[in-house]
Design an enzyme around this catalytic site. Structure first.
Site, mmCIF file in Angstrom:
data_model
loop_
_atom_site.group_PDB
_atom_site.id
_atom_site.type_symbol
_atom_site.label_atom_id
_atom_site.label_comp_id
_atom_site.label_asym_id
_atom_site.label_seq_id
_atom_site.Cartn_x
_atom_site.Cartn_y
_atom_site.Cartn_z
ATOM 1 N N GLY A 54 8.035 7.150 -2.831
ATOM 2 C CA GLY A 54 8.946 6.994 -1.694
ATOM 3 C C GLY A 54 9.320 5.566 -1.338
ATOM 4 O O GLY A 54 9.749 4.773 -2.182
ATOM 5 N N SER A 60 7.893 3.808 12.474
ATOM 6 C CA SER A 60 8.856 4.914 12.379
ATOM 7 C C SER A 60 9.668 4.990 13.660
ATOM 8 O O SER A 60 9.197 4.594 14.730
ATOM 9 C CB SER A 60 8.095 6.230 12.197
ATOM 10 O OG SER A 60 8.970 7.330 12.318
ATOM 11 N N GLY A 106 7.483 3.001 -0.321
ATOM 12 C CA GLY A 106 6.633 1.946 -0.900
ATOM 13 C C GLY A 106 7.033 1.625 -2.326
ATOM 14 O O GLY A 106 7.122 0.445 -2.711
ATOM 15 N N THR A 148 0.863 -1.190 0.000
ATOM 16 C CA THR A 148 0.000 0.000 0.000
ATOM 17 C C THR A 148 0.897 1.236 0.000
ATOM 18 O O THR A 148 2.002 1.228 0.553
ATOM 19 C CB THR A 148 -0.941 0.033 1.225
ATOM 20 O OG1 THR A 148 -0.164 0.198 2.412
ATOM 21 C CG2 THR A 148 -1.788 -1.232 1.320
ATOM 22 N N GLY A 149 0.418 2.289 -0.650
ATOM 23 C CA GLY A 149 1.267 3.470 -0.787
ATOM 24 C C GLY A 149 2.488 3.153 -1.630
ATOM 25 O O GLY A 149 3.564 3.676 -1.398
ATOM 26 N N GLY A 150 2.280 2.308 -2.635
ATOM 27 C CA GLY A 150 3.409 1.878 -3.477
ATOM 28 C C GLY A 150 3.699 2.823 -4.629
ATOM 29 O O GLY A 150 4.510 2.509 -5.493
ATOM 30 N N TYR A 198 1.421 12.160 14.815
ATOM 31 C CA TYR A 198 2.205 11.222 13.994
ATOM 32 C C TYR A 198 2.952 10.231 14.888
ATOM 33 O O TYR A 198 2.910 9.021 14.668
ATOM 34 C CB TYR A 198 3.185 11.997 13.111
ATOM 35 C CG TYR A 198 4.011 11.120 12.207
ATOM 36 C CD1 TYR A 198 3.447 10.552 11.062
ATOM 37 C CD2 TYR A 198 5.348 10.839 12.490
ATOM 38 C CE1 TYR A 198 4.203 9.742 10.222
ATOM 39 C CE2 TYR A 198 6.105 10.026 11.650
ATOM 40 C CZ TYR A 198 5.529 9.478 10.518
ATOM 41 O OH TYR A 198 6.273 8.661 9.693
HETATM 42 N N1 LIG Z 1 10.243 9.293 4.794
HETATM 43 C C1 LIG Z 1 10.557 9.139 6.071
HETATM 44 O O1 LIG Z 1 11.496 9.784 6.611
HETATM 45 C C2 LIG Z 1 9.807 8.149 6.918
HETATM 46 C C3 LIG Z 1 10.335 7.837 8.186
HETATM 47 C C4 LIG Z 1 9.667 6.922 8.975
HETATM 48 C C5 LIG Z 1 8.509 6.327 8.516
HETATM 49 N N2 LIG Z 1 8.004 6.653 7.284
HETATM 50 C C6 LIG Z 1 6.768 6.000 6.867
HETATM 51 O O2 LIG Z 1 6.971 5.358 5.625
HETATM 52 C C7 LIG Z 1 5.729 5.268 4.937
HETATM 53 C C8 LIG Z 1 5.921 5.768 3.526
HETATM 54 O O3 LIG Z 1 6.282 7.126 3.581
HETATM 55 P P1 LIG Z 1 7.136 7.867 2.458
HETATM 56 O O4 LIG Z 1 8.139 8.675 3.175
HETATM 57 O O5 LIG Z 1 7.532 6.939 1.410
HETATM 58 O O6 LIG Z 1 6.018 8.904 1.967
HETATM 59 P P2 LIG Z 1 5.454 9.298 0.525
HETATM 60 O O7 LIG Z 1 6.548 9.361 -0.478
HETATM 61 O O8 LIG Z 1 4.614 10.506 0.772
HETATM 62 O O9 LIG Z 1 4.531 8.065 0.169
HETATM 63 C C9 LIG Z 1 3.331 7.811 0.849
HETATM 64 C C10 LIG Z 1 2.515 6.835 0.020
HETATM 65 O O10 LIG Z 1 1.330 6.509 0.744
HETATM 66 C C11 LIG Z 1 0.198 6.764 -0.082
HETATM 67 N N3 LIG Z 1 -0.929 7.083 0.783
HETATM 68 C C12 LIG Z 1 -1.045 8.058 1.708
HETATM 69 N N4 LIG Z 1 -2.243 7.991 2.310
HETATM 70 C C13 LIG Z 1 -2.886 6.939 1.759
HETATM 71 C C14 LIG Z 1 -4.162 6.342 1.944
HETATM 72 N N5 LIG Z 1 -5.045 6.805 2.836
HETATM 73 N N6 LIG Z 1 -4.480 5.259 1.205
HETATM 74 C C15 LIG Z 1 -3.618 4.762 0.281
HETATM 75 N N7 LIG Z 1 -2.413 5.287 0.056
HETATM 76 C C16 LIG Z 1 -2.063 6.365 0.776
HETATM 77 C C17 LIG Z 1 0.640 7.885 -1.017
HETATM 78 O O11 LIG Z 1 -0.116 7.935 -2.229
HETATM 79 P P3 LIG Z 1 -1.432 8.885 -2.373
HETATM 80 O O12 LIG Z 1 -1.086 10.190 -1.742
HETATM 81 O O13 LIG Z 1 -1.669 8.948 -3.843
HETATM 82 O O14 LIG Z 1 -2.518 8.177 -1.662
HETATM 83 C C18 LIG Z 1 2.069 7.423 -1.310
HETATM 84 O O15 LIG Z 1 2.069 6.397 -2.276
HETATM 85 C C19 LIG Z 1 4.728 6.074 5.766
HETATM 86 O O16 LIG Z 1 3.958 5.199 6.560
HETATM 87 C C20 LIG Z 1 5.616 6.952 6.626
HETATM 88 O O17 LIG Z 1 4.987 7.349 7.807
HETATM 89 C C21 LIG Z 1 8.628 7.540 6.481
#
Ligand SMILES: NC(=O)c1ccc[n+]([C@@H]2O[C@H](COP(=O)([O-])OP(=O)(O)OC[C@H]3O[C@@H](n4cnc5c(N)ncnc54)[C@H](OP(=O)(O)O)[C@@H]3O)[C@@H](O)[C@H]2O)c1
Length: 248
Positions: free
Chosen positions: A16, A137, A18, A11-13, A150
């Site tokens: 970033g 996280s 995903g 999910t969220g693929g 968060y």
């Molecule tokens: N980047 C970091 O530093 C970091 C650190 C710790 C944890 N994380 C965690 O890693 C995960 C991925 O984050 P990322 O950094 O890769 O962020 P990202 O690039 O913003 O990607 C987030 C993904 O989730 C999707 N998404 C968001 N809300 C959604 C929903 N309700 N239903 C389905 N898809 C949804 C987005 O697509 P749409 O917007 O099109 O739905 C996107 O594909 C998150 O859970 C985040 O909290 C990230």
């Protein structure tokens, strides 16, 4: 080929971490279903991944959307799901004085409710054995100014992984969480943080740089594959030393 002949759902693929996980899984022989809410972003990601990827527009927090996703995946690939990555998540600045219950709930609905629905609706479609990875996280274990919603949501994700692991251990389904520190992804675009703030965050990382999404994906591959077959209910820190090394 660590994931040959397997089906993974991420999910969220579409972005970033995903997207990096989906890319890595495909390179290891998997077919992947990727989801997100923005159809165009998802289409571009699927194009990048090639013929082994099936994009499904779905809100991870919607029971109907996730039911439809798993039905479509089963129809399309005619097999069960071996690996499930509940990765979809959002981050918002939520200073306590200025944040409404609706804004707080928005974070929880996606990050906690979304994970719950993603896993619950997957159950009839999961292979045995199967590996579920919940994306938590570093924030789960550290208070962060202006990020209480968060941080609390990610603490809940770590907790869900442990309870799910307990509930499914006898059925051959492993559940672990992964806790990235700071990874270089578009999630920061939505936070309105300045370059200087981001640089401040990078400076406190013992390795002095954010992770590339592929580095988180490499750890996800380990949790997805048979190499981690004796692990369940664990949280894997992939954070450049942030949780383990004191800044002093
Ligand atoms: N980047 C970091 O530093 C970091 C650190 C710790 C944890 N994380 C965690 O890693 C995960 C991925 O984050 P990322 O950094 O890769 O962020 P990202 O690039 O913003 O990607 C987030 C993904 O989730 C999707 N998404 C968001 N809300 C959604 C929903 N309700 N239903 C389905 N898809 C949804 C987005 O697509 P749409 O917007 O099109 O739905 C996107 O594909 C998150 O859970 C985040 O909290 C990230």
């Amino acid at each position: 080929m660590l994931l040959k002949d397997t089906l993974a759902v991420v999910t969220g693929g579409s972005s970033g971490i995903g997207l990096a996980a989906a890319e890595r899984f495909v390179s290891e022989g998997a077919r992947v279903v990727i989801s997100g809410r923005d159809a165009e972003k998802l289409r571009r990601a699927a194009e990048k991944l090639g013929e082994n990827a099936l994009p499904v527009v779905a809100n991870a927090a919607s029971t109907n959307d996730m039911k439809r996703l798993y039905e479509h995946a089963a129809d399309h690939f005619q097999c069960k799901v071996n690996v499930l990555v509940a990765n979809a998540g959002i981050s918002r600045q939520t200073p306590v004085r200025d944040t409404s219950l609706e804004q707080f709930s928005d974070v929880f609905d996606t990050n906690v409710g979304g994970v719950y629905v993603t896993v619950r609706e997957a159950l009839p479609y999961l292979a045995r054995p199967a590996s579920i990875i919940l994306v938590a996280s570093l924030a789960a274990g550290q208070g962060t100014k202006n990020f209480s919603a968060y941080c609390a949501s990610k603490a809940a994700v770590v907790s869900l992984a442990k309870s799910f692991a307990a509930e499914f251990v006898e059925s051959g389904i492993r559940v672990n969480s992964i806790s990235p520190g700071v990874a270089n992804t578009p999630i920061f675009d939505s936070l309105g943080m300045s370059e200087a703030q981001l640089l401040d965050w990078s400076n406190v990382i013992p390795m002095k740089r954010p992770a590339e999404p592929a580095e988180i994906a490499a750890a996800m591959l380990f949790l997805a594959s048979d190499a981690s077959r004796y692990m369940t209910g664990a949280d894997l820190a992939v954070d450049g030393g942030m949780s383990g090394i004191s800044p002093f």
